[in-house]
Design an enzyme around this catalytic site. Structure first.
Site, PDB file in Angstrom:
ATOM      1  CG  ASP A  30      -8.224   8.448 -22.871  1.00 46.25           C
ATOM      2  OD1 ASP A  30      -7.737   8.059 -21.896  1.00 46.25           O
ATOM      3  OD2 ASP A  30      -8.908   9.303 -23.498  1.00 46.25           O
ATOM      4  CE  LYS A  35      -6.020  11.815 -20.799  1.00 45.89           C
ATOM      5  NZ  LYS A  35      -6.976  10.941 -19.957  1.00 45.89           N
ATOM      6  CG  PHE A 153      -3.766  -2.743  -4.021  1.00 47.73           C
ATOM      7  CD1 PHE A 153      -4.893  -2.400  -3.251  1.00 47.73           C
ATOM      8  CD2 PHE A 153      -3.911  -3.759  -5.079  1.00 47.73           C
ATOM      9  CE1 PHE A 153      -6.037  -3.090  -3.171  1.00 47.73           C
ATOM     10  CE2 PHE A 153      -4.815  -4.774  -4.500  1.00 47.73           C
ATOM     11  CZ  PHE A 153      -6.062  -4.613  -3.889  1.00 47.73           C
ATOM     12  NE  ARG A 155       3.317   2.271  -2.291  1.00 48.48           N
ATOM     13  CZ  ARG A 155       4.618   1.969  -1.930  1.00 48.48           C
ATOM     14  NH1 ARG A 155       5.127   2.758  -0.784  1.00 48.48           N
ATOM     15  NH2 ARG A 155       5.537   1.363  -2.782  1.00 48.48           N
ATOM     16  CD  GLU A 156      -1.338  10.474  -7.323  1.00 49.19           C
ATOM     17  OE1 GLU A 156      -0.512  11.467  -7.902  1.00 49.19           O
ATOM     18  OE2 GLU A 156      -2.514  10.546  -7.392  1.00 49.19           O
ATOM     19  CG  PHE A 253      -0.456   5.499   6.261  1.00 54.90           C
ATOM     20  CD1 PHE A 253      -0.944   6.597   5.052  1.00 54.90           C
ATOM     21  CD2 PHE A 253       0.027   4.627   5.452  1.00 54.90           C
ATOM     22  CE1 PHE A 253      -0.702   6.167   3.780  1.00 54.90           C
ATOM     23  CE2 PHE A 253       0.618   4.277   4.327  1.00 54.90           C
ATOM     24  CZ  PHE A 253      -0.023   5.260   3.380  1.00 54.90           C
ATOM     25  CG  LEU A 254       0.017   5.760  13.246  1.00 53.46           C
ATOM     26  CD1 LEU A 254       0.551   4.833  14.315  1.00 53.46           C
ATOM     27  CD2 LEU A 254      -1.532   6.190  13.584  1.00 53.46           C
ATOM     28  CB  CYS A 264      -7.383   7.480  -4.242  1.00 56.56           C
ATOM     29  SG  CYS A 264      -6.940   7.162  -5.786  1.00 56.56           S
ATOM     30  CE  LYS A 327       2.450  10.019  -2.364  1.00 57.58           C
ATOM     31  NZ  LYS A 327       2.111   8.606  -2.408  1.00 57.58           N
TER      32      LYS A 327
END
Length: 459
Positions: A30, A35, A153, A155-156, A253-254, A264, A327
């Site tokens: 990086d 960091k 793909f 998810r946090e 997700f409903l 994202c 979230k």
């Protein structure tokens, strides 16, 4: 095989630590010295469950190290993952791919052996093929540099699991020469039965944005019906349960509420619209503008509901916001509905306190004008209204007795539809949820009031 990961933000740091866990020698590169220094000491600059332990384990074992030197990176590895950011570049939503272009150029200036470069960043379709052409032009004489695309793909909150045991793998290549190396990298997951899709560059690029566009559409779809049930009557959760029983739709997700956010979904649906316009496809993805607008409109509804609940409460009512991250299990406040609502209420003259168990510091950096008590008790003390906007477990488990003696007025707005309405009503609270019908014997706020008829029940 030794591997580098270029870019050590959320995606890159997670991928580097997980590659080390898979058994590879890994270097993370990086340009940010602070960091790199933190990661080299085993310190994670963001919150992600299970990742700190993995990072420390492999930094201490020597299997994972970090550097700011691209020359060192090129000399160390012959497989390189690109995991740099592609932020929204302008108001029209176009993705800024300058970091990924710059990373590839900087890497190829030092590569003196055959190498495979694997893109993981989310990019506009067509980027991989352009970068593959760039790699061929910039490769040193006598070396071959191949490009592949392997979208993430993650998810946090579940990033380690999603990397080590993904629900699918997608490998995009031009000639197919990189496939054996990719299969080797992910041999453990493939041996465990992870589905694999081998395809071209363009499909691999589109898979990620298509997935995010679909999820965003599904969330806004149920929130659109919440707007109907708020005015016409009905219960959005029961509706979601019923249609979710259809295997073609599914229940995930409903969940109606204040909507989606994060780094994202919002960015990716805007970038997809911009890219389709660049491809001359006109209004092909214009429906995503409605998805985006409806999502932002849910934040307006919560603000209107707070104003409605506190009408006549006197000068500068105090509002306690529960949640700052977009979230639970994350400290990510990028495009967070919770933090956005808090800021809007502050701008309207409310005294706003925000409590989040993890994201307090990241929220304070982004919105320093707000107050961030260290405890939930400090946030709700003297509050005229409590607004739940991130569904952390400790918020979902709240009961009226936890807050009765702390607040000034018993008003609670559940922006995520996770609390038990009957319990709060029985406890003597005024209680609101989005898209839910009023409880028996309680009056709903008239639809004419700010165009809002969320569950507004008076004990």
């Amino acid at each position: 095989m030794r591997i580098s990961v270029i870019g050590t933000g959320y995606l890159g740091a997670t991928h580097a630590a997980c590659l080390a866990e898979m058994g590879f020698e890994v270097i993370g590169m990086d340009t940010d010295p602070a960091k790199v220094a933190a990661l080299a000491e085993g310190r994670l600059p963001f919150h992600e469950p299970a990742l700190p332990e993995l990072l420390r384990k492999h930094v201490q074992s020597g299997r994972l190290r970090f550097t700011t030197s691209m020359a060192e990176t090129a000399a160390f590895a012959n497989v390189h993952f690109l995991a740099v950011g592609t932020p929204q570049a302008s108001e029209d939503g176009t993705a800024d791919v300058s970091q990924i272009d710059g990373a590839l150029r900087a890497l190829l200036a030092h590569v003196d052996q055959d190498a495979l470069v694997i893109g993981k960043s989310t990019v506009p379709v067509g980027t991989a093929r352009r970068l593959a052409s760039m790699a061929k032009k910039l490769a040193r004489p006598g070396t071959t540099v191949e490009l592949a695309w392997n979208p993430e793909f993650l998810r946090e909150g579940y990033a380690v699991k999603d990397t080590l045991a993904p629900d699918r793998l997608v490998f995009g290549t031009d000639s197919g020469t990189g496939l054996p190396i990719l299969r080797n990298v992910y041999a453990t997951a493939l041996a465990a039965g992870t589905p694999l899709v081998e395809t071209d560059f363009e499909t691999a690029e589109l898979v990620k944005v298509a997935a995010n566009a679909f999820l965003a559409t599904k969330i806004s779809f149920i929130n659109a019906f919440a707007e109907i049930t708020e005015v016409a009557g009905g219960d959005i959760t029961t509706l979601a349960d019923a249609i979710g029983m259809d295997e073609r739709i599914g229940r995930r997700f409903l969940n109606a509420g204040v909507g989606f956010g994060g780094g994202c979904l919002p960015k990716d649906i805007r970038a997809l619209q911009a890219r389709t316009r660049e491809l001359g496809l006109g209004n092909t993805m214009d429906f995503l503008a409605s998805v985006d607008a409806l999502n932002l409109r849910r934040r307006d509804k919560v603000v209107e509901l707070v104003e409605l609940a506190l009408t006549g409460s006197g000068a500068r009512p105090q509002v306690a916001i529960l949640g700052a991250s977009f979230k639970p299990e994350s400290d990510d406040v990028r495009d967070s509905p919770a933090l956005d609502v808090a800021a809007r209420l502050h701008e309207r003259g409310f005294a706003v306190s925000v409590f989040d168990p993890i994201a307090r510091h990241s929220a304070a950096q982004r919105r320093p004008e707000l107050d961030y008590p260290e405890t939930i008790e400090g946030a709700v003390a003297g509050a005229d209204a409590v607004v739940l906007l991130t569904e952390w477990r400790q918020f979902r488990e709240l009961v009226p007795g936890d807050l009765d003696a702390l607040v000034r007025r018993r008003n609670i707005i559940d922006g995520r539809n996770v609390l038990d309405a009957a319990q709060w009503l029985d406890g003597g609270w005024n209680f609101w949820q989005l898209g839910r019908k009023p409880a028996d014997g309680c009056a709903a706020v008239p639809a004419a009031a700010a165009g809002l008829d969320a569950l507004a029940v008076r004990a």
